[in-house]
Design a protein around this motif. Structure first.
Motif, PDB file in Angstrom:
ATOM      1  N   PRO A 158       1.899 -14.340  -1.908  1.00  0.00           N
ATOM      2  CA  PRO A 158       0.469 -14.651  -0.641  1.00  0.00           C
ATOM      3  C   PRO A 158       1.674 -14.390   0.945  1.00  0.00           C
ATOM      4  CG  PRO A 158       1.806 -16.980  -1.346  1.00  0.00           C
ATOM      5  CD  PRO A 158       2.656 -15.746  -2.134  1.00  0.00           C
ATOM      6  N   MET A 159       3.037 -14.610   1.194  1.00  0.00           N
ATOM      7  CA  MET A 159       4.192 -13.990   2.211  1.00  0.00           C
ATOM      8  C   MET A 159       5.696 -13.147   2.216  1.00  0.00           C
ATOM      9  SD  MET A 159       5.019 -16.142   5.138  1.00  0.00           S
ATOM     10  CE  MET A 159       6.804 -17.463   4.027  1.00  0.00           C
ATOM     11  N   LEU A 160       5.950 -12.170   2.944  1.00  0.00           N
ATOM     12  CA  LEU A 160       6.696 -11.666   2.822  1.00  0.00           C
ATOM     13  C   LEU A 160       7.747 -11.239   3.876  1.00  0.00           C
ATOM     14  CD1 LEU A 160       8.368  -9.435   0.626  1.00  0.00           C
ATOM     15  CD2 LEU A 160       6.878  -7.646   2.145  1.00  0.00           C
ATOM     16  N   VAL A 161       8.846 -11.469   3.301  1.00  0.00           N
ATOM     17  CA  VAL A 161       9.772 -11.564   4.720  1.00  0.00           C
ATOM     18  C   VAL A 161      10.868 -10.579   4.481  1.00  0.00           C
ATOM     19  CG1 VAL A 161      11.719 -12.778   5.452  1.00  0.00           C
ATOM     20  CG2 VAL A 161      10.211 -14.413   4.815  1.00  0.00           C
ATOM     21  N   PRO A 162      10.312  -9.279   5.018  1.00  0.00           N
ATOM     22  CA  PRO A 162      11.722  -8.273   5.411  1.00  0.00           C
ATOM     23  C   PRO A 162      12.572  -8.688   6.509  1.00  0.00           C
ATOM     24  CG  PRO A 162       9.652  -7.418   6.557  1.00  0.00           C
ATOM     25  CD  PRO A 162       9.063  -8.831   6.222  1.00  0.00           C
ATOM     26  N   ASP A 163      13.607  -7.488   6.374  1.00  0.00           N
ATOM     27  CA  ASP A 163      14.643  -7.523   7.613  1.00  0.00           C
ATOM     28  C   ASP A 163      13.585  -6.649   8.737  1.00  0.00           C
ATOM     29  OD1 ASP A 163      16.742  -8.138   6.669  1.00  0.00           O
ATOM     30  OD2 ASP A 163      17.274  -6.103   6.133  1.00  0.00           O
ATOM     31  N   ASN A 164      14.308  -6.894   9.983  1.00  0.00           N
ATOM     32  CA  ASN A 164      13.272  -6.624  11.387  1.00  0.00           C
ATOM     33  C   ASN A 164      14.213  -5.201  11.336  1.00  0.00           C
ATOM     34  OD1 ASN A 164      12.873  -6.038  13.791  1.00  0.00           O
ATOM     35  ND2 ASN A 164      12.213  -8.318  13.919  1.00  0.00           N
ATOM     36  N   ALA A 165      13.635  -4.115  10.375  1.00  0.00           N
ATOM     37  CA  ALA A 165      14.114  -2.452  10.538  1.00  0.00           C
ATOM     38  C   ALA A 165      13.405  -1.201  11.223  1.00  0.00           C
ATOM     39  CB  ALA A 165      14.201  -2.298   9.043  1.00  0.00           C
ATOM     40  N   THR A 212      11.731   0.973  10.247  1.00  0.00           N
ATOM     41  CA  THR A 212      10.786   1.191   9.391  1.00  0.00           C
ATOM     42  C   THR A 212      10.173   0.320   9.280  1.00  0.00           C
ATOM     43  OG1 THR A 212      12.809   2.290   8.453  1.00  0.00           O
ATOM     44  CG2 THR A 212      10.390   2.557   7.814  1.00  0.00           C
ATOM     45  N   ALA A 213       9.476  -1.000   9.498  1.00  0.00           N
ATOM     46  CA  ALA A 213       8.926  -1.763   9.318  1.00  0.00           C
ATOM     47  C   ALA A 213       8.232  -2.671  10.777  1.00  0.00           C
ATOM     48  CB  ALA A 213       9.993  -3.278   8.384  1.00  0.00           C
ATOM     49  N   VAL A 214       9.264  -2.624  11.999  1.00  0.00           N
ATOM     50  CA  VAL A 214       8.486  -3.039  13.016  1.00  0.00           C
ATOM     51  C   VAL A 214       8.502  -2.360  14.196  1.00  0.00           C
ATOM     52  CG1 VAL A 214       9.614  -4.850  14.788  1.00  0.00           C
ATOM     53  CG2 VAL A 214       9.661  -5.416  12.469  1.00  0.00           C
ATOM     54  N   ASN A 269       4.940  -1.522  12.296  1.00  0.00           N
ATOM     55  CA  ASN A 269       4.048  -0.083  11.940  1.00  0.00           C
ATOM     56  C   ASN A 269       2.991  -0.348  11.386  1.00  0.00           C
ATOM     57  OD1 ASN A 269       6.392   1.088  13.448  1.00  0.00           O
ATOM     58  ND2 ASN A 269       7.945   0.652  11.958  1.00  0.00           N
ATOM     59  N   LYS A 270       2.380   1.337  11.324  1.00  0.00           N
ATOM     60  CA  LYS A 270       0.782   1.232  11.052  1.00  0.00           C
ATOM     61  C   LYS A 270       1.025   1.443   9.703  1.00  0.00           C
ATOM     62  CE  LYS A 270      -2.998   3.449  14.057  1.00  0.00           C
ATOM     63  NZ  LYS A 270      -3.595   4.051  14.309  1.00  0.00           N
ATOM     64  N   THR A 271       1.023   2.007   8.961  1.00  0.00           N
ATOM     65  CA  THR A 271       1.582   2.203   7.660  1.00  0.00           C
ATOM     66  C   THR A 271       1.645   1.490   6.662  1.00  0.00           C
ATOM     67  OG1 THR A 271       1.955   5.251   8.231  1.00  0.00           O
ATOM     68  CG2 THR A 271       1.842   3.396   5.404  1.00  0.00           C
ATOM     69  N   TYR A 272       2.760   0.286   7.743  1.00  0.00           N
ATOM     70  CA  TYR A 272       3.469  -0.727   6.815  1.00  0.00           C
ATOM     71  C   TYR A 272       2.123  -2.200   6.964  1.00  0.00           C
ATOM     72  CZ  TYR A 272       6.772  -4.563   5.414  1.00  0.00           C
ATOM     73  OH  TYR A 272       7.947  -4.955   4.831  1.00  0.00           O
ATOM     74  N   HIS A 273       1.830  -2.150   8.153  1.00  0.00           N
ATOM     75  CA  HIS A 273       0.076  -2.934   8.096  1.00  0.00           C
ATOM     76  C   HIS A 273      -1.008  -2.631   7.533  1.00  0.00           C
ATOM     77  CE1 HIS A 273      -2.361  -5.411  10.473  1.00  0.00           C
ATOM     78  NE2 HIS A 273      -3.744  -4.625  10.257  1.00  0.00           N
ATOM     79  N   GLU A 274      -1.059  -1.071   7.106  1.00  0.00           N
ATOM     80  CA  GLU A 274      -1.530  -0.583   6.067  1.00  0.00           C
ATOM     81  C   GLU A 274      -1.385  -1.620   5.308  1.00  0.00           C
ATOM     82  OE1 GLU A 274      -3.056   3.358   6.355  1.00  0.00           O
ATOM     83  OE2 GLU A 274      -4.049   3.144   7.626  1.00  0.00           O
ATOM     84  N   ARG A 326      13.658   5.193   4.881  1.00  0.00           N
ATOM     85  CA  ARG A 326      12.301   6.200   5.605  1.00  0.00           C
ATOM     86  C   ARG A 326      10.913   5.745   5.588  1.00  0.00           C
ATOM     87  NH1 ARG A 326      14.528  12.365   6.250  1.00  0.00           N
ATOM     88  NH2 ARG A 326      15.913  12.046   7.738  1.00  0.00           N
ATOM     89  N   THR A 327       9.942   5.941   6.334  1.00  0.00           N
ATOM     90  CA  THR A 327       8.717   5.347   5.666  1.00  0.00           C
ATOM     91  C   THR A 327       8.383   5.474   4.584  1.00  0.00           C
ATOM     92  OG1 THR A 327       7.994   5.157   8.021  1.00  0.00           O
ATOM     93  CG2 THR A 327       6.303   5.152   6.403  1.00  0.00           C
ATOM     94  N   GLN A 328       8.049   6.713   4.026  1.00  0.00           N
ATOM     95  CA  GLN A 328       7.555   6.908   2.296  1.00  0.00           C
ATOM     96  C   GLN A 328       8.596   6.479   1.504  1.00  0.00           C
ATOM     97  OE1 GLN A 328       8.227  11.477   1.517  1.00  0.00           O
ATOM     98  NE2 GLN A 328       6.618  11.219  -0.922  1.00  0.00           N
ATOM     99  N   ASN A 329       9.785   6.252   1.886  1.00  0.00           N
ATOM    100  CA  ASN A 329      10.321   5.305   0.538  1.00  0.00           C
ATOM    101  C   ASN A 329      10.156   3.903   1.024  1.00  0.00           C
ATOM    102  OD1 ASN A 329      11.807   7.724  -0.421  1.00  0.00           O
ATOM    103  ND2 ASN A 329      13.401   7.662   0.655  1.00  0.00           N
TER     104      ASN A 329
END
Length: 349
Positions: A36-43, A45-47, A60-65, A16-19
């Motif tokens: 400079p760059m990060l490549v996460p899964d297309n989860a 929680t992220a997208v 997602n808003k929190t991830y973008h912040e 979840r977002t907090q974790n």
């Protein structure tokens, strides 16, 4: 890390977002810098999949912040495209062997205990030399990659949760059973709320309109800023028990008894201030004299009448003015036989 394959591993209960955000913050601290760059899964929680497509993935808003805070570009991998992050996929397989499989027969009674065991295995994994190189992951990272990392911000990212709320008629919004004021002009509007452990920020059309220190503890607490209140509400802020009693004394003995009974009815005096303010408004609406009459009548029914009962009495007096005058006359005239001697056949003296 892409070049050295230096890894950060930690166990969490869920994704979840907090974790998810906490894992990123701890990862950056573990590396001692920011890529400079990060490549996460297309989860999920992220997208934000509802507002994304193949060409323009939306975070997602929190991830973008968080990305803005660390000044990092986040490019999520495509769904079911492991080649978008081959080093990660390879490291996951190695870690499954050297950490997960190595701990499979051990029993842990807390997440902290599990992570302590993972930390030891991870240190061994990062210090182990490559099969075809005369160096380890940690030595390669410290010598080649760490100097290229951007420094960490002065403060770590503070996890925030975004919610929506509607401004109620009392110009407050409800967040986790606590109430926070908003300028009264926004009553009935929907607002965005940014919630952290310490702060509540309220936005309307992407502009911040209010900010509060977050309340903790007993549900139902209020955080109210005076400037958010209408002018006719602000004048009640200076009222307290003593002032309510002085005002009631100026109306009459019955009103004084009622106000004193209301002030002492609750466990805490402040709980009764709303009822006293209600009596104040009734005096403005009907007149102090009529309030005194209603209080006198209410005291004949109960030694501690409520605001609602007095309001109902005033409403009935308004509907029946004749009854009001008759009741007033009855309270002033002495009781007794009023027909006189002539009615019974006697002579009038």
């Amino acid at each position: 890390m892409t070049y050295s394959q230096y890894a950060f591993v930690k166990a969490f209960i869920n994704e979840r977002t907090q974790n998810w955000i906490t894992a990123h913050i701890q990862m950056f601290e573990f590396f001692g810098g920011v890529t400079p760059m990060l490549v996460p899964d297309n989860a999920t929680t992220a997208v934000d999949r509802k507002n994304s497509d193949w060409y323009t993935p939306a975070l997602n808003k929190t991830y973008h912040e968080m990305a803005e805070h660390y000044n990092i570009a986040i490019i999520p991998a495509r769904i079911r495209k492991p080649k978008d992050k081959p080093n990660v996929e390879g490291s996951v397989g190695i870690i499954s062997t050297w950490i997960t499989a190595a701990l499979r027969n051990e029993q842990f009674f807390s997440l902290a205990e599990l992570n302590e065991a993972i930390r030891k295995k991870l240190a061994d994994h990062n210090a182990r030399k490559f099969q075809k190189k005369e160096c380890s992951r940690i030595s390669l990272f410290l010598g080649e990659e760490k100097p290229l990392l951007a420094p960490l911000p002065a403060t770590p990212f503070e996890l925030a949760e975004w919610k929506q709320a509607t401004v109620q008629f009392n110009y407050h919004i409800a967040v986790d059973r606590m109430y926070y004021s908003v300028p009264y002009q926004y009553i009935k509007n929907k607002v965005d709320v940014r919630v952290t452990d310490t702060t509540i920020e309220i936005f309307y059309n992407h502009s911040r309109i209010a900010s509060h220190r977050r309340l903790h503890g007993r549900p139902g607490q209020y955080s109210t800023v005076t400037e958010h209140m209408p002018q006719d509400h602000q004048k009640y802020l200076e009222w307290n028990g003593d002032r309510f009693r002085r005002w009631a004394d100026s109306i009459g003995a019955s009103t004084s008894k009622v106000v004193n009974a209301i002030l002492t009815s609750g466990r805490v005096e402040q709980q009764s201030y709303r009822s006293c303010m209600g009596l104040l408004k009734l005096a403005e609406k009907h007149s102090p004299a009529r309030l005194e009459t209603a209080c006198a009548k209410a005291l004949t029914f109960s030694s501690s009448p409520s605001y609602k009962s007095i309001k109902n009495i005033l409403a009935s007096m308004k509907d029946d003015p004749a009854a009001q005058s008759a009741n007033a006359k009855e309270t002033t005239q002495p009781r007794g036989i009023t027909r006189g001697a002539r009615y019974y056949g006697g002579k009038r003296s």
